[in-house]
Write a protein that holds these residues in place. Structure first.
Motif, PDB file in Angstrom:
ATOM      1  N   ILE A   1       0.850  -1.197   0.000  1.00 47.74           N
ATOM      2  CA  ILE A   1       0.000   0.000   0.000  1.00 47.74           C
ATOM      3  C   ILE A   1       0.883   1.242   0.000  1.00 47.74           C
ATOM      4  O   ILE A   1       1.702   1.440   0.897  1.00 47.74           O
ATOM      5  N   ILE A   2       0.712   2.070  -1.014  1.00 48.93           N
ATOM      6  CA  ILE A   2       1.454   3.321  -1.138  1.00 48.93           C
ATOM      7  C   ILE A   2       0.461   4.477  -1.061  1.00 48.93           C
ATOM      8  O   ILE A   2      -0.440   4.596  -1.896  1.00 48.93           O
ATOM      9  N   THR A   3       0.637   5.324  -0.057  1.00 47.58           N
ATOM     10  CA  THR A   3      -0.220   6.486   0.119  1.00 47.58           C
ATOM     11  C   THR A   3       0.547   7.730  -0.303  1.00 47.58           C
ATOM     12  O   THR A   3       1.664   7.959   0.166  1.00 47.58           O
ATOM     13  N   ILE A   4      -0.025   8.510  -1.204  1.00 46.41           N
ATOM     14  CA  ILE A   4       0.596   9.733  -1.706  1.00 46.41           C
ATOM     15  C   ILE A   4      -0.204  10.919  -1.191  1.00 46.41           C
ATOM     16  O   ILE A   4      -1.399  11.044  -1.479  1.00 46.41           O
ATOM     17  N   VAL A   5       0.438  11.780  -0.415  1.00 47.13           N
ATOM     18  CA  VAL A   5      -0.229  12.959   0.128  1.00 47.13           C
ATOM     19  C   VAL A   5       0.188  14.183  -0.690  1.00 47.13           C
ATOM     20  O   VAL A   5       1.361  14.545  -0.736  1.00 47.13           O
ATOM     21  N   GLY A   6      -0.786  14.804  -1.332  1.00 53.21           N
ATOM     22  CA  GLY A   6      -0.531  15.917  -2.242  1.00 53.21           C
ATOM     23  C   GLY A   6      -0.838  15.497  -3.658  1.00 53.21           C
ATOM     24  O   GLY A   6      -0.118  14.685  -4.250  1.00 53.21           O
ATOM     25  N   SER A   7      -1.923  16.014  -4.218  1.00 52.98           N
ATOM     26  CA  SER A   7      -2.340  15.603  -5.565  1.00 52.98           C
ATOM     27  C   SER A   7      -2.005  16.660  -6.601  1.00 52.98           C
ATOM     28  O   SER A   7      -2.715  16.830  -7.592  1.00 52.98           O
ATOM     29  N   GLY A   8      -0.889  17.385  -6.368  1.00 53.82           N
ATOM     30  CA  GLY A   8      -0.346  18.226  -7.426  1.00 53.82           C
ATOM     31  C   GLY A   8       0.196  17.364  -8.540  1.00 53.82           C
ATOM     32  O   GLY A   8       0.080  16.133  -8.522  1.00 53.82           O
ATOM     33  N   MET A   9       0.852  17.981  -9.498  1.00 50.51           N
ATOM     34  CA  MET A   9       1.235  17.240 -10.694  1.00 50.51           C
ATOM     35  C   MET A   9       2.297  16.173 -10.420  1.00 50.51           C
ATOM     36  O   MET A   9       2.210  15.057 -10.924  1.00 50.51           O
ATOM     37  N   MET A  10       3.317  16.482  -9.610  1.00 52.23           N
ATOM     38  CA  MET A  10       4.364  15.499  -9.398  1.00 52.23           C
ATOM     39  C   MET A  10       3.900  14.368  -8.491  1.00 52.23           C
ATOM     40  O   MET A  10       4.166  13.195  -8.767  1.00 52.23           O
ATOM     41  N   GLY A  11       3.217  14.709  -7.411  1.00 53.37           N
ATOM     42  CA  GLY A  11       2.688  13.654  -6.569  1.00 53.37           C
ATOM     43  C   GLY A  11       1.770  12.732  -7.353  1.00 53.37           C
ATOM     44  O   GLY A  11       1.831  11.503  -7.225  1.00 53.37           O
TER      45      GLY A  11
ATOM     46  N   ASN B   1       2.993  -1.051 -11.100  1.00 51.79           N
ATOM     47  CA  ASN B   1       3.692  -2.167 -10.468  1.00 51.79           C
ATOM     48  C   ASN B   1       2.774  -3.041  -9.623  1.00 51.79           C
ATOM     49  O   ASN B   1       3.231  -3.963  -8.954  1.00 51.79           O
ATOM     50  N   GLY B   2       1.498  -2.747  -9.648  1.00 49.89           N
ATOM     51  CA  GLY B   2       0.516  -3.606  -8.987  1.00 49.89           C
ATOM     52  C   GLY B   2       0.207  -3.268  -7.554  1.00 49.89           C
ATOM     53  O   GLY B   2      -0.525  -4.001  -6.877  1.00 49.89           O
ATOM     54  N   HIS B   3       0.733  -2.157  -7.048  1.00 45.40           N
ATOM     55  CA  HIS B   3       0.502  -1.797  -5.654  1.00 45.40           C
ATOM     56  C   HIS B   3      -0.849  -1.118  -5.469  1.00 45.40           C
ATOM     57  O   HIS B   3      -1.399  -0.525  -6.404  1.00 45.40           O
ATOM     58  N   THR B   4      -1.370  -1.195  -4.275  1.00 46.53           N
ATOM     59  CA  THR B   4      -2.533  -0.403  -3.921  1.00 46.53           C
ATOM     60  C   THR B   4      -2.070   1.037  -3.752  1.00 46.53           C
ATOM     61  O   THR B   4      -1.168   1.316  -2.956  1.00 46.53           O
ATOM     62  N   VAL B   5      -2.673   1.956  -4.504  1.00 44.24           N
ATOM     63  CA  VAL B   5      -2.233   3.354  -4.478  1.00 44.24           C
ATOM     64  C   VAL B   5      -3.393   4.232  -4.030  1.00 44.24           C
ATOM     65  O   VAL B   5      -4.481   4.197  -4.626  1.00 44.24           O
ATOM     66  N   ARG B   6      -3.134   5.027  -2.987  1.00 43.87           N
ATOM     67  CA  ARG B   6      -4.130   5.941  -2.443  1.00 43.87           C
ATOM     68  C   ARG B   6      -3.620   7.366  -2.609  1.00 43.87           C
ATOM     69  O   ARG B   6      -2.617   7.745  -2.017  1.00 43.87           O
TER      70      ARG B   6
END
Length: 356
Positions: free
Chosen positions: A12-22, A32-37
């Motif tokens: 599980i990969i959590t990305i905080v910040g939904s700007g362009m790079m994030g 790569n098949g990971h759960t992405v939030r």
């Protein structure tokens, strides 16, 4: 999961910040098949609404991979539940928010990697990296803070252009584990424990890109916006940028040639494809700073922050007799433009003045 193990498909990969790079990092992670939030910052509510509705970031021309989960900041606890990796995707303007809001919520066991580029005064006049700043703010808790640097524009990463970046941090095992999670046939990742070197190099490129791009705008002013590009002046400013970046890196504690190369590559891509190019060109065309910033309203310009911080530090050190500003004529002039509101006029002769 131990960081020495082969990453599982449902990490599980959590990305905080939904700007362009994030948001761009969603692509290699999900491919790569990971759960992405993907979690929007407090300013990203409309972006998350659009992603939920269309499956695409409003500024991208390509849909996200299927299965990405979208969260607003009010849903952060749910988005972080069970996370194996946290990616900080905020801009340098959100550094304090991340320190105040996010750091207390991050478990010490959760590795963090940040795409935020910049340096910050630690309160004593010394410039430090954002990972170091956050580590001090989180103390006595010891968070696992890492960073990503290198020549990578978000839209080209989304387009799967061949991209080479560096993951930097204190622990090689963790860096190699993150590399295993994120690398793709088009996303190539080096690892480095020289955090200050890499972070200084990629921060400085945002500043020096202005210097090179001012020459582009100056040529447009003289020969016309649609004129044939002139490369002599760009190359002259680029070479001076490299020289000053190297000196500043040594001044701030790194003489790593590999880190310098990361910054030079990042400078190149920012000159030709970054957002800071726009302001440099407008200043070079002769627009006053206020007018140029008004024309670019709504565009995040991180170069402004680093120019001001570097120049203020250099001026203070020069007053103390620690440095000679004459050795940094390009960044000193950028300070005159962005701090003192003087017109852009590259000091060419200062580049070739003989040193006493």
């Amino acid at each position: 999961m131990s960081t020495s193990e082969t990453p599982a498909k449902q990490t599980i990969i959590t990305i905080v910040g939904s700007g362009m790079m994030g948001s761009a990092l969603v692509f290699p992670a999900r491919e790569n098949g990971h759960t992405v939030r993907l979690v929007g910052s407090p300013l990203d509510g409309e972006i998350i609404d659009a992603c939920r509705k269309t499956g695409r970031h409003p500024k991208f021309v390509k849909d996200f991979p299927a299965g990405v989960e979208y969260y607003k900041i009010e849903e952060l606890d749910k988005a972080m539940d069970g996370a194996d990796l946290l990616i900080c995707g905020i801009s340098s303007f959100g550094v304090e928010w991340f320190a105040e809001y996010m750091l207390p919520r991050i478990p010490e066991t959760l590795p963090v990697v940040s795409v935020t580029k910049g340096l910050i005064d630690d309160g004593t006049g010394q410039l430090i990296s954002y990972p170091e700043y956050w580590a001090r703010r989180a103390a006595p808790r010891k968070l696992r803070l890492n960073a990503i640097g290198g020549p990578c524009t978000s839209y080209e990463l989304v387009a799967q252009d061949q991209t080479v970046v560096t993951f930097c941090g204190e622990d090689l095992e963790t860096l190699r584990w993150m590399k295993g999670l994120m690398q793709r046939p088009y996303y190539h990742i080096a690892v480095s424990t020289d955090v200050m070197g890499v972070e200084t190099a990629v921060a400085l490129k945002n500043a020096y890109a202005y210097g090179v791009c001012i020459t582009v705008g100056a040529c447009e002013r003289v020969y016309g916006i649609d004129s044939i590009p002139h490369y002599n002046s760009q190359a002259g400013a680029f070479g001076q940028s490299m020289l000053e970046m190297q000196k500043l890196m040594r001044l701030l504690g790194s003489s790593n040639d590999e880190a310098l190369a990361v910054g030079i590559g990042d400078l190149y891509v920012t000159v030709f494809g970054g957002r800071n190019r726009l302001l440099g060109k407008l200043l070079g065309r002769g627009l006053p700073l206020d007018a140029a910033l008004k024309e670019l309203e709504g565009i995040t310009l991180e170069g402004n922050v680093i120019v001001v911080r570097i120049v203020k530090a250099l001026r203070a050190w020069a007053a103390q007799g620690k440095v000679d500003l004459a050795e940094y004529p390009l960044i000193a002039h950028l300070g005159e433009v962005l701090i003192d509101n003087k017109p852009a006029n590259i000091p060419w002769e200062a580049f070739v003045a003989e040193k006493r």
